[in-house]
Structures are given as structure tokens and as C-alpha cells.
Design an enzyme around this catalytic site. Structure first.
Site, PDB file in Angstrom:
ATOM      1  N   GLN A  78       0.845  -1.200   0.000  1.00  0.00           N
ATOM      2  CA  GLN A  78       0.000   0.000   0.000  1.00  0.00           C
ATOM      3  C   GLN A  78       0.879   1.247   0.000  1.00  0.00           C
ATOM      4  O   GLN A  78       1.185   1.802   1.043  1.00  0.00           O
ATOM      5  CB  GLN A  78      -0.954   0.004   1.195  1.00  0.00           C
ATOM      6  N   PHE A  79       1.250   1.698  -1.194  1.00  0.00           N
ATOM      7  CA  PHE A  79       2.130   2.860  -1.310  1.00  0.00           C
ATOM      8  C   PHE A  79       1.498   4.123  -0.734  1.00  0.00           C
ATOM      9  O   PHE A  79       2.199   5.052  -0.329  1.00  0.00           O
ATOM     10  CB  PHE A  79       2.564   3.085  -2.766  1.00  0.00           C
ATOM     11  N   THR A  80       0.175   4.169  -0.644  1.00  0.00           N
ATOM     12  CA  THR A  80      -0.484   5.371  -0.143  1.00  0.00           C
ATOM     13  C   THR A  80      -0.159   5.651   1.321  1.00  0.00           C
ATOM     14  O   THR A  80      -0.411   6.753   1.801  1.00  0.00           O
ATOM     15  CB  THR A  80      -2.006   5.303  -0.336  1.00  0.00           C
TER      16      THR A  80
END
Length: 149
Positions: A78-80
Site C-alpha cells: 500500500q504505497f499510499t
């Protein structure tokens, strides 16, 4: 590396209607990879998570780790999690690692967790995923290998 850890009684992830990973009791780990992350961040974070004493003992106190309980881990990229929302209204993900590097560190993290004998499942890197979970407690912990919080 930045992680959101959730103690779950079950969790699963699907991509385009296909289940790519599922676990029973254990931990759901949402994992974001920072551009400055190194193999040392992987080792630190994996060791920290599998040893976190966030599972109840016989007295109902959080004194047991994932290693103690024999639980599993579902790891979802989850790069966010690296979103910087301090300016404006649109998050900046400029500190997230480039996809090729992030994918390798994500896979290395999963391997590091498996080295502890933890059964792991995962999502699909860079895919649109649907994550389902039953948070047990609820218990949610935030970790950052660079110790920003």
C-alpha cells in the site's frame, strides 16, 4: 518502511474477483515502501511485527506475539501509506519507492517474515485490490522503520 498492523480473526484480499490471499487468526500488514528503505529496514520491521505482544494471554492481557500464537500474516502492498498531506489537499507520494524497487523490497519483507516460520499470504503488487478483514479487538498499530512516529 511504514506499516499498519491489524490484529484479525480473518482477512483476505481479492484482485478482479479472484482471491489472492487469505488467513485466519493473525495479522493484516499494510506495507508502504519508502524511497530510502534498505534491507536493514526489512529486518527491523519483520522482527518488530512478529514479536509485537498484541495478542491476549490467558488473563486477557496483551502479552503474546504472532510467534507465540502461531498465527498467520497477510501482507498487502500500500504505497499510499507514504502519502504526505501536510500541504494542499492532494497527497504527495514523492517519498514512495519507485515501483520496481518497492516490489522487490515488498517481496523481501514477505520472505523475512517467512524466515520466522510465519505462514504468509499476500496481495498482488500494483493491483487494484479489495481487502476484507475482521479486526479483532479492534487492535491497530502503526510502525515506521525510520521511527518517524
Amino acid at each position: 518502511m511504514r506499516a499498519v498492523i491489524q490484529r484479525v480473526s480473518r482477512a483476505s484480499v481479492t484482485v478482479a474477483g479472484r482471491e489472492t490471499g487469505a488467513i485466519g487468526a493473525g495479522l493484516l500488514t499494510l506495507l508502504g515502501v519508502h524511497e530510502a528503505d534498505t534491507p536493514q529496514d526489512i529486518v527491523w520491521l519483520a522482527e518488530k511485527i512478529v514479536n509485537l505482544r498484541i495478542f491476549d494471554d490467558e488473563a486477557g492481557l496483551m502479552n503474546r506475539s504472532l510467534l507465540d500464537t502461531g498465527g498467520a500474516m497477510l501482507v498487502v502492498s500500500q504505497f499510499t501509506l507514504l502519502g504526505d498531506c501536510r500541504k494542499g489537499r492532494r497527497p504527495s507520494w514523492s517519498e514512495a519507492a519507485p515501483p520496481e524497487r518497492a516490489k522487490q523490497l515488498y517481496l523481501d519483507f514477505i520472505e523475512a517474515v517467512q524466515c520466522f516460520g510465519i505462514v504468509t499470504a499476500s496481495g498482488e503488487f500494483q493491483a487494484m485490490m479489495e481487502v476484507s478483514l475482521t479486526n479483532s479487538g479492534p487492535v491497530t498499530v502503526l510502525l515506521d522503520s525510520q521511527k518517524k512516529f
